[in-house]
Design an enzyme around this catalytic site. Structure first.
Site, PDB file in Angstrom:
ATOM      1  N   GLU A  96       0.833  -1.197   0.000  1.00 23.81           N
ATOM      2  CA  GLU A  96       0.000   0.000   0.000  1.00 23.81           C
ATOM      3  C   GLU A  96       0.867   1.247   0.000  1.00 23.81           C
ATOM      4  O   GLU A  96       1.914   1.308   0.647  1.00 23.81           O
ATOM      5  CB  GLU A  96      -0.957  -0.023   1.197  1.00 23.81           C
ATOM      6  N   CYS A 346      -0.951   6.720  10.151  1.00 20.96           N
ATOM      7  CA  CYS A 346       0.308   6.186  10.628  1.00 20.96           C
ATOM      8  C   CYS A 346       0.101   4.901  11.409  1.00 20.96           C
ATOM      9  O   CYS A 346      -0.670   4.854  12.343  1.00 20.96           O
ATOM     10  CB  CYS A 346       0.949   7.240  11.510  1.00 20.96           C
TER      11      CYS A 346
END
Length: 376
Positions: A96, A346
């Site tokens: 990704e 994150c």
């Protein structure tokens, strides 16, 4: 029936490698420069469209070579404009990549490995284990695929990507032989032409490879610290058992001494885990540990993933922590979360190696208040 011969993927070469390849097939090195402009500046992968190459050369290239980047398996847009791309690799695996637009920049968070071997306990990627390193073409191909999808522009003010952060899946320093040529292409004026201050590599602390990095390329450096002492860091970032904090920071200072890209300071990333590493005493300890290492500190609110044993520190605890650090004269930024509604924040990037419920992506890392980082 004989197997179809494997073609040479030209995305695996930086400029020096491409010139060497063209020389090996009897062509002048300047042909490599022309090829780079077609691939990276025009976004062209079809040799027939490269009209300033003679037909004989185009036919030779079609027979022997290809320009092949990972394909988009799917993409998701977040409410804040962030786009998460799942890119399919050879063999069917996926990584990704996250594109984070902002007013004055557009940052791409890039993966270096399928999975990760470092076993950081707060990171979703680590829960899937390590599968393999990405090739040069699979790393730079993430940048090429997203740039050509968003739309290339000759106007520098409209570049689809202005910053790249090596903060995706994996530990970049454990794939140095492929990460460095890929970053060469990010910096090369014939390719993406990014400033070395706009290409950032993040590491959890592979110290020998950090020393090698400093001898091979100059880019901005970020470090995944996440704890103020070795006892806690041994637990949550296990590579610390091999390269403890002071050894890691000494390596960082050696890198800074060679680097112009960092303007004398490293970015320290510190994920805020409720009740684990976010007390005021730990803030004082962190400030003292960093006293000899010029730095700016990014405090990263933890992004939960399914099955995670941790929770995010409250805003008030993060603010108190930041104020303690600031009282020591340290530059502190609380990172703004981007893309969390599509699991693109994150610490949330996993890809397709394991159960998709564990998917994880990373966030944004910037020199001001925004940042993207996929924790190692």
């Amino acid at each position: 029936m004989s197997a179809k011969p494997t073609k040479i993927n030209l995305l695996n070469f930086n400029r020096a490698g491409l010139r060497e390849y063209f020389s090996s097939i009897g062509e002048k090195p300047f042909r490599a420069d022309q090829m780079m402009k077609w691939i990276y500046q025009a976004g062209v992968s079809d040799f027939d469209q490269m009209t300033n190459l003679n037909k004989a050369l185009r036919e030779k290239l079609k027979a022997q070579c290809e320009v092949k980047a990972p394909e988009i398996a799917y993409q998701q847009g977040a409410s804040d404009g962030t786009i998460k791309f799942a890119l399919r690799l050879e063999g069917g695996q996926e990584v990704e990549t996250v594109w984070i637009p902002d007013e004055d920049r557009a940052t791409l968070c890039v993966s270096s490995q399928v999975g990760c071997a470092l076993e950081c306990t707060f990171c979703s990627t680590a829960q899937q284990g390590f599968n393999r390193n990405l090739s040069v073409s699979e790393i730079i191909g993430q940048v090429w695929r997203v740039a050509t999808t968003i739309g290339l522009s000759n106007d520098s003010a409209k570049r689809p990507i202005t910053n790249v952060v090596m903060m995706g899946m994996g530990e970049p320093l454990l794939n140095l032989k492929n990460v460095v040529p890929a970053m060469d292409l990010m910096l090369d004026d014939l390719a993406f032409g990014l400033s070395k201050r706009r290409v950032t590599l993040s590491t959890s602390g592979v110290v020998p490879a950090l020393d090698m990095l400093g001898d091979q390329i100059d880019v901005a450096l970020a470090i995944s610290l996440h704890a103020p002492d070795d006892k806690l860091r041994d637990e949550i970032v296990p590579i610390n058992k091999k390269y403890p904090i002071q050894e890691f920071l000494a390596g960082v200072r050696r890198y800074l001494a060679k680097s112009n890209a960092n303007q004398g300071k490293v970015t320290v990333e510190y994920v805020m885990l409720n009740g684990i590493n976010d007390s005021t005493d730990q803030a004082h300890e962190l400030a003292k540990v960093l006293a000899d290492t010029p730095c700016k500190i990014n405090l990263i609110p933890f992004n939960p993933y399914p099955g995670s044993p941790y929770s995010r520190s409250s805003n008030s605890r993060i603010d108190r922590f930041a104020k303690v650090l600031s009282s020591y004269g340290l530059m502190v930024v609380v990172r703004k979360t981007r893309g969390d509604d599509i699991d693109a924040a994150c610490g949330q990037l996993v890809g397709d190696v394991v159960d998709r419920t564990k998917r994880m992506l990373k966030k944004q890392m910037k020199g001001d208040e925004i940042s993207v980082k996929m924790e190692h």
